[in-house]
Design a protein around this motif. Structure first.
Motif, PDB file in Angstrom:
ATOM      1  N   VAL A  71      -0.585  -7.499  -4.233  1.00  0.00           N
ATOM      2  CA  VAL A  71      -1.633  -6.629  -4.773  1.00  0.00           C
ATOM      3  C   VAL A  71      -1.375  -5.210  -4.289  1.00  0.00           C
ATOM      4  N   TRP A  72      -1.340  -4.254  -5.231  1.00  0.00           N
ATOM      5  CA  TRP A  72      -1.096  -2.856  -4.852  1.00  0.00           C
ATOM      6  C   TRP A  72      -2.410  -2.172  -4.512  1.00  0.00           C
ATOM      7  N   THR A  73      -2.356  -1.332  -3.453  1.00  0.00           N
ATOM      8  CA  THR A  73      -3.528  -0.578  -3.010  1.00  0.00           C
ATOM      9  C   THR A  73      -3.137   0.869  -2.798  1.00  0.00           C
ATOM     10  N   HIS A  74      -3.957   1.782  -3.317  1.00  0.00           N
ATOM     11  CA  HIS A  74      -3.752   3.206  -3.064  1.00  0.00           C
ATOM     12  C   HIS A  74      -4.310   3.543  -1.687  1.00  0.00           C
ATOM     13  N   CYS A  75      -3.496   4.161  -0.844  1.00  0.00           N
ATOM     14  CA  CYS A  75      -3.890   4.469   0.540  1.00  0.00           C
ATOM     15  C   CYS A  75      -5.202   5.251   0.554  1.00  0.00           C
ATOM     16  N   ILE A  76      -6.191   4.733   1.263  1.00  0.00           N
ATOM     17  CA  ILE A  76      -7.515   5.346   1.242  1.00  0.00           C
ATOM     18  C   ILE A  76      -7.524   6.677   1.993  1.00  0.00           C
ATOM     19  N   ILE A  77      -6.651   6.836   2.985  1.00  0.00           N
ATOM     20  CA  ILE A  77      -6.566   8.111   3.712  1.00  0.00           C
ATOM     21  C   ILE A  77      -6.015   9.190   2.782  1.00  0.00           C
ATOM     22  N   HIS A  78      -5.020   8.812   1.984  1.00  0.00           N
ATOM     23  CA  HIS A  78      -4.442   9.750   1.033  1.00  0.00           C
ATOM     24  C   HIS A  78      -5.458  10.115  -0.046  1.00  0.00           C
ATOM     25  N   ARG A  79      -6.247   9.157  -0.472  1.00  0.00           N
ATOM     26  CA  ARG A  79      -7.279   9.442  -1.476  1.00  0.00           C
ATOM     27  C   ARG A  79      -8.338  10.388  -0.920  1.00  0.00           C
ATOM     28  N   GLU A  86      -5.522  -1.890  13.408  1.00  0.00           N
ATOM     29  CA  GLU A  86      -6.501  -2.964  13.197  1.00  0.00           C
ATOM     30  C   GLU A  86      -7.682  -2.501  12.336  1.00  0.00           C
ATOM     31  N   THR A  87      -7.388  -1.736  11.300  1.00  0.00           N
ATOM     32  CA  THR A  87      -8.410  -1.356  10.328  1.00  0.00           C
ATOM     33  C   THR A  87      -8.177  -2.129   9.037  1.00  0.00           C
ATOM     34  N   HIS A  88      -9.196  -2.205   8.206  1.00  0.00           N
ATOM     35  CA  HIS A  88      -9.068  -2.908   6.930  1.00  0.00           C
ATOM     36  C   HIS A  88      -9.879  -2.162   5.879  1.00  0.00           C
ATOM     37  N   ILE A  89      -9.685  -2.534   4.623  1.00  0.00           N
ATOM     38  CA  ILE A  89     -10.241  -1.789   3.496  1.00  0.00           C
ATOM     39  C   ILE A  89     -11.768  -1.830   3.497  1.00  0.00           C
ATOM     40  N   LEU A  90     -12.351  -2.922   3.937  1.00  0.00           N
ATOM     41  CA  LEU A  90     -13.812  -3.017   3.953  1.00  0.00           C
ATOM     42  C   LEU A  90     -14.410  -2.029   4.950  1.00  0.00           C
ATOM     43  N   GLN A  91     -13.792  -1.951   6.109  1.00  0.00           N
ATOM     44  CA  GLN A  91     -14.284  -1.025   7.137  1.00  0.00           C
ATOM     45  C   GLN A  91     -14.124   0.430   6.693  1.00  0.00           C
ATOM     46  N   LEU A  92     -12.986   0.755   6.099  1.00  0.00           N
ATOM     47  CA  LEU A  92     -12.742   2.136   5.676  1.00  0.00           C
ATOM     48  C   LEU A  92     -13.624   2.521   4.494  1.00  0.00           C
ATOM     49  N   THR A  93     -13.842   1.597   3.587  1.00  0.00           N
ATOM     50  CA  THR A  93     -14.732   1.875   2.462  1.00  0.00           C
ATOM     51  C   THR A  93     -16.155   2.140   2.941  1.00  0.00           C
ATOM     52  N   GLU A  94     -16.561   1.419   3.956  1.00  0.00           N
ATOM     53  CA  GLU A  94     -17.894   1.638   4.518  1.00  0.00           C
ATOM     54  C   GLU A  94     -18.015   3.044   5.112  1.00  0.00           C
ATOM     55  N   LYS A  95     -16.958   3.543   5.753  1.00  0.00           N
ATOM     56  CA  LYS A  95     -16.992   4.896   6.308  1.00  0.00           C
ATOM     57  C   LYS A  95     -17.053   5.946   5.203  1.00  0.00           C
ATOM     58  N   ILE A  96     -16.305   5.743   4.125  1.00  0.00           N
ATOM     59  CA  ILE A  96     -16.348   6.681   2.999  1.00  0.00           C
ATOM     60  C   ILE A  96     -17.742   6.697   2.365  1.00  0.00           C
ATOM     61  N   THR A  97     -18.322   5.517   2.179  1.00  0.00           N
ATOM     62  CA  THR A  97     -19.662   5.439   1.597  1.00  0.00           C
ATOM     63  C   THR A  97     -20.694   6.124   2.497  1.00  0.00           C
ATOM     64  N   SER A  98     -20.541   5.923   3.789  1.00  0.00           N
ATOM     65  CA  SER A  98     -21.464   6.557   4.727  1.00  0.00           C
ATOM     66  C   SER A  98     -21.342   8.075   4.691  1.00  0.00           C
ATOM     67  N   CYS A 138       0.855  -1.182   0.000  1.00  0.00           N
ATOM     68  CA  CYS A 138       0.000   0.000   0.000  1.00  0.00           C
ATOM     69  C   CYS A 138       0.894   1.235   0.000  1.00  0.00           C
ATOM     70  N   THR A 139       0.618   2.189  -0.907  1.00  0.00           N
ATOM     71  CA  THR A 139       1.396   3.424  -1.004  1.00  0.00           C
ATOM     72  C   THR A 139       0.449   4.580  -1.291  1.00  0.00           C
ATOM     73  N   ASP A 140       1.024   5.779  -1.352  1.00  0.00           N
ATOM     74  CA  ASP A 140       0.234   6.934  -1.781  1.00  0.00           C
ATOM     75  C   ASP A 140       0.223   6.983  -3.311  1.00  0.00           C
TER      76      ASP A 140
END
Length: 462
Positions: free
Chosen positions: A291-299, A418-430, A265-267
């Motif tokens: 698997v590469w992931t763009h940091c959701i906080i940076h996004r 102890e966070t994960h992409i599913l939890q963070l995506t749910e917060k963004i959607t909310s 995971c990177t920016d």
């Protein structure tokens, strides 16, 4: 006849050995000898090893076997090893015994105090590192303060013992380095043999020194663990190849298998996220399954930077006003004195920092809270005062305070362990759904629930 008698004798002896009464008598005969005071004439005392008394020579301090607790064996040791002491009187060996006892006491005392002092030194170094204080604080402040407290509460004798604790700046630095290496070794030991994912970030400190920071997450016994893997100083350039060499060297040095890496995971920087020459591509060459992931906080931070031109104009005006006061020490002091005279809750403004994601909301909120004091001060300076006389400007400022406060709350909620992409995506959607709800509330004129600062300003000014 002779053979028969001999065999009978052998059989009788075997029967005696099998007899319990005979065995008990043999055990009684094999009873261990106890030390006698007369053995000191041969230069021997006693010492206890594994709850068994052994003879010990007071001259060479040799501990002999239990079977040597016999006068003839002790005399033989004296004659063969210490032949020049055969005719020595008992008083000579008595003095040797006293010297040996005193030596044991000194050795025990000297071995006990440094061990406690060493532990104390590590404890102090741990607290200094945890509080991020300079290493010299231990010798210049902590030790004198501790000696004063102990001297008052216990006594001067106990306070002097604290001088045995090594607390120089170099010692504290070594202690912190030792603890850091030990923590790193424990982390590497847990990491080897397990699947893991890494998160990379390149940051610059206040001294303009660039660092590559790497976090790791892995599973041990079906439990997720995440920790700081390393923070390496970037000596050369910050190109993707240079950053990857730092990462690859650390992986190889610590015998970590690249094939175990399943995520990175990177920016969104080109050197990090480039699919051809970035770290993303270089890591995939070593770990094809990663698997590469763009940091959701940076996004989220990038998305929140895009605002309308009219609101952006208000933000730039606020930054210009803050810099006009904060960059001039005399004006900053005058403004502080005016705030104190007017009874304001705050006496200073906050600097705006573009690299700190929470900065905009904090700066706007402080300016809005001091808007009356700023108007009076800028009126005397005959500059920018018309901004705080413009109701549209103040309405937009109050709205920005509310919306950036909500963005800051979202940004903080995305961080943590102890966070994960599913939890963070749910917060963004909310949050996106809340934006729609707030827009509908604003169209209805119900601002008190979603934008309290804007509602308060409109209510105060009719």
């Amino acid at each position: 006849m002779y053979v028969v008698i001999t065999m009978d004798k052998f059989l009788n002896s075997s029967r005696k050995r099998d007899n319990p009464e005979v065995i008990s008598n043999i055990e009684k005969k094999q009873k261990i000898r106890k030390y006698d005071d007369s053995y000191l004439n041969f230069g021997f005392t006693s010492t206890v090893v594994a709850n068994v008394e052994h003879p010990q020579c007071v001259v060479c301090l040799k501990v002999m076997a239990v079977e040597s607790m016999l006068p003839n064996k002790m005399k033989r040791h004296l004659e063969t090893v210490h032949g020049n002491l055969v005719n020595k009187p008992r008083d000579y060996f008595v003095s040797k015994l006293k010297a040996m006892a005193q030596q044991k006491h000194i050795f025990t005392k000297q071995a006990t105090i440094p061990s406690k002092a060493l532990l104390s030194s590590y404890k102090v170094a741990w607290r200094i590192a945890k509080s991020k204080k300079p290493h010299t604080i231990a010798e210049n402040l902590i030790l004198p303060a501790a000696m004063d407290m102990v001297s008052i509460m216990i006594g001067d004798a106990a306070a002097k013992q604290l001088q045995n604790v090594p607390l120089s700046d170099n010692t504290i630095s070594r202690r912190i380095q030792d603890m850091a290496e030990d923590i790193n070794d424990q982390l590497i030991e847990k990491l080897i043999g397990n699947d893991f994912a890494i998160q990379l970030d390149e940051a610059t400190d206040s001294h303009n020194d660039a660092h590559l920071i790497c976090y790791v997450r892995f599973v041990v016994n079906y439990v997720f663990h995440e920790d700081l893997l390393f923070c390496k100083t970037i000596v050369g350039e910050t190109k993707a190849a240079d950053l990857f060499n730092i990462l690859d060297s650390f992986i190889i040095e610590n015998n970590i298998v690249w094939d175990r890496c399943f995520g990175v995971c990177t920016d969104g920087a080109r050197s990090m996220a480039g699919c051809y020459n970035g770290i993303q591509a270089l890591v995939k060459k070593k770990a094809p399954n990663a698997v590469w992931t763009h940091c959701i906080i940076h996004r989220e931070a990038l998305a929140s930077k895009i605002i309308s031109p009219s609101l952006n104009e208000v933000l730039l005006s606020v930054i210009e006003i803050v810099n006009f006061i904060k960059t001039r020490p005399i004006k900053s002091r005058y403004f502080k004195k005016m705030c104190e005279d007017m009874g304001a809750e705050h006496t200073s403004l906050l600097y705006y920092c573009n690299s700190r994601w929470l900065s905009r909301g904090n700066v706007l909120k402080r300016v809005f809270e001091l808007r009356k004091e700023l108007h009076c001060f800028l009126l005397e300076q005959k500059k920018y005062f018309e901004k705080f006389e413009n109701e549209v400007f103040l309405i937009k400022l109050s709205y920005l305070c509310d919306i950036f406060e909500k963005l800051n709350v979202l940004n903080v909620s995305l961080q943590g362990n102890e966070t994960h992409i599913l939890q963070l995506t749910e917060k963004i959607t909310s949050f996106k759904r809340k934006l729609v709800l707030w827009k509908n509330k604003m169209d209805e004129g119900a601002l008190n629930d979603c934008f309290p600062t804007l509602y308060m300003f409109l209510h105060e000014n009719n």
